[in-house]
Design a protein around this motif. Structure first.
Motif, PDB file in Angstrom:
ATOM      1  N   ARG A  65       0.803  -1.239   0.000  1.00 22.32           N
ATOM      2  CA  ARG A  65       0.000   0.000   0.000  1.00 22.32           C
ATOM      3  C   ARG A  65       0.829   1.279   0.000  1.00 22.32           C
ATOM      4  N   LEU A  66       2.056   1.242   0.533  1.00 26.05           N
ATOM      5  CA  LEU A  66       2.816   2.471   0.699  1.00 26.05           C
ATOM      6  C   LEU A  66       4.288   2.255   0.374  1.00 26.05           C
ATOM      7  N   GLN A  67       4.828   3.178  -0.414  1.00 20.19           N
ATOM      8  CA  GLN A  67       6.269   3.276  -0.599  1.00 20.19           C
ATOM      9  C   GLN A  67       6.668   4.664  -0.120  1.00 20.19           C
ATOM     10  N   LEU A  68       7.617   4.739   0.809  1.00 17.27           N
ATOM     11  CA  LEU A  68       8.046   6.011   1.385  1.00 17.27           C
ATOM     12  C   LEU A  68       9.567   6.088   1.362  1.00 17.27           C
ATOM     13  N   ASP A  69      10.079   7.137   0.733  1.00 17.51           N
ATOM     14  CA  ASP A  69      11.517   7.401   0.680  1.00 17.51           C
ATOM     15  C   ASP A  69      11.821   8.668   1.459  1.00 17.51           C
ATOM     16  N   LEU A  70      12.907   8.648   2.217  1.00 18.39           N
ATOM     17  CA  LEU A  70      13.442   9.859   2.818  1.00 18.39           C
ATOM     18  C   LEU A  70      14.565  10.342   1.912  1.00 18.39           C
ATOM     19  N   ASN A 114       4.557   6.853  -2.869  1.00 15.60           N
ATOM     20  CA  ASN A 114       3.300   6.498  -3.524  1.00 15.60           C
ATOM     21  C   ASN A 114       2.399   5.792  -2.527  1.00 15.60           C
ATOM     22  N   ILE A 115       1.129   6.112  -2.568  1.00 10.32           N
ATOM     23  CA  ILE A 115       0.104   5.354  -1.842  1.00 10.32           C
ATOM     24  C   ILE A 115      -0.688   4.599  -2.902  1.00 10.32           C
ATOM     25  N   SER A 116      -0.626   3.280  -2.891  1.00 11.79           N
ATOM     26  CA  SER A 116      -1.323   2.466  -3.887  1.00 11.79           C
ATOM     27  C   SER A 116      -2.774   2.277  -3.481  1.00 11.79           C
ATOM     28  N   TRP A 121      -4.098   2.297  -9.864  1.00 12.85           N
ATOM     29  CA  TRP A 121      -4.160   3.667  -9.358  1.00 12.85           C
ATOM     30  C   TRP A 121      -3.268   3.872  -8.135  1.00 12.85           C
ATOM     31  N   ALA A 122      -2.599   5.035  -8.113  1.00 10.65           N
ATOM     32  CA  ALA A 122      -1.744   5.396  -6.977  1.00 10.65           C
ATOM     33  C   ALA A 122      -1.781   6.908  -6.773  1.00 10.65           C
ATOM     34  N   LEU A 123      -1.410   7.325  -5.579  1.00 12.34           N
ATOM     35  CA  LEU A 123      -1.328   8.736  -5.233  1.00 12.34           C
ATOM     36  C   LEU A 123       0.133   9.080  -4.930  1.00 12.34           C
ATOM     37  N   PRO A 124       0.868   9.627  -5.912  1.00 14.47           N
ATOM     38  CA  PRO A 124       2.258  10.016  -5.659  1.00 14.47           C
ATOM     39  C   PRO A 124       2.315  11.334  -4.879  1.00 14.47           C
TER      40      PRO A 124
END
Length: 190
Positions: A65-70, A114-116, A121-124
């Motif tokens: 569901r979520l990919q998060l990069d710092l 990105n929130i899948s 569909w995703a929300l970048p």
């Protein structure tokens, strides 16, 4: 405007480049003396700018569901401005073209990802903030993306801003500067 990202496992290198060339050649009367015998007009305004943001990122969350990069990096801003003035009196017409250019560097930190919503569909999103030659620079982007095999179509809104102090390099040109508006693009995954 363009962005390129190279990813290896959890590490990414990215560079974002914006180029702007803006010009207005309208004739604006700044002063008109008695009987229009003496006048001062602004006949042209130009601005050319480069914004280059190199950064490195590390993935801290990578789930379905979520990919998060710092991320951490720098933002470079180069601006050149120029105007054309026309002075007229009954005997002469003079034109002058003063111009000025400056550049600033700021360090930045932020997050992107990105929130899948489902497989297509995703929300970048992207947010960064920093300082250095300016008091503050920050950027925010949010959008929606649709995936086709190795390509995504992305649409969203982006805001990029700098706050200058009078003692800063860019403070001679602007107090504050921002670039914002809708963004549409393609992302290709190798």
């Amino acid at each position: 405007m363009g962005m390129m990202t190279a990813r290896k496992d959890k590490f990414s290198l990215l560079v974002d480049v914006i180029y702007m060339d803006i010009e207005d050649d309208s004739d604006y009367s700044l002063f008109s003396g008695p009987l229009n015998q003496v006048s001062l007009s602004l006949t042209n305004v130009e601005m050319e700018a480069w914004v280059v943001t190199p950064a490195a990122a590390y993935t801290v969350v990578d789930s379905d569901r979520l990919q998060l990069d710092l991320l951490a990096g720098a933002r470079y801003l180069y601006i050149e401005t120029g105007i054309k003035l026309r002075e007229q009196d009954p005997l002469t017409t003079r034109e002058t073209s003063p111009s000025e250019s400056n550049h600033v560097w700021d360090g930045i930190i932020g997050a992107r990802g990105n929130i899948s919503l489902n497989e297509q569909w995703a929300l970048p999103f992207h947010f960064d903030v920093g300082t250095g030659d300016t008091d503050l620079t920050w950027q925010a982007f949010g959008g929606a993306g649709y995936k086709f095999n190795n390509m995504d179509i992305v649409a969203g809104y982006r805001h990029l801003e700098w706050d200058f102090d009078d003692s800063d390099t860019g403070g001679n040109l602007f107090n504050d500067l921002y670039i914002s508006g809708p963004v549409v693009g393609l992302r290709y995954h190798f």
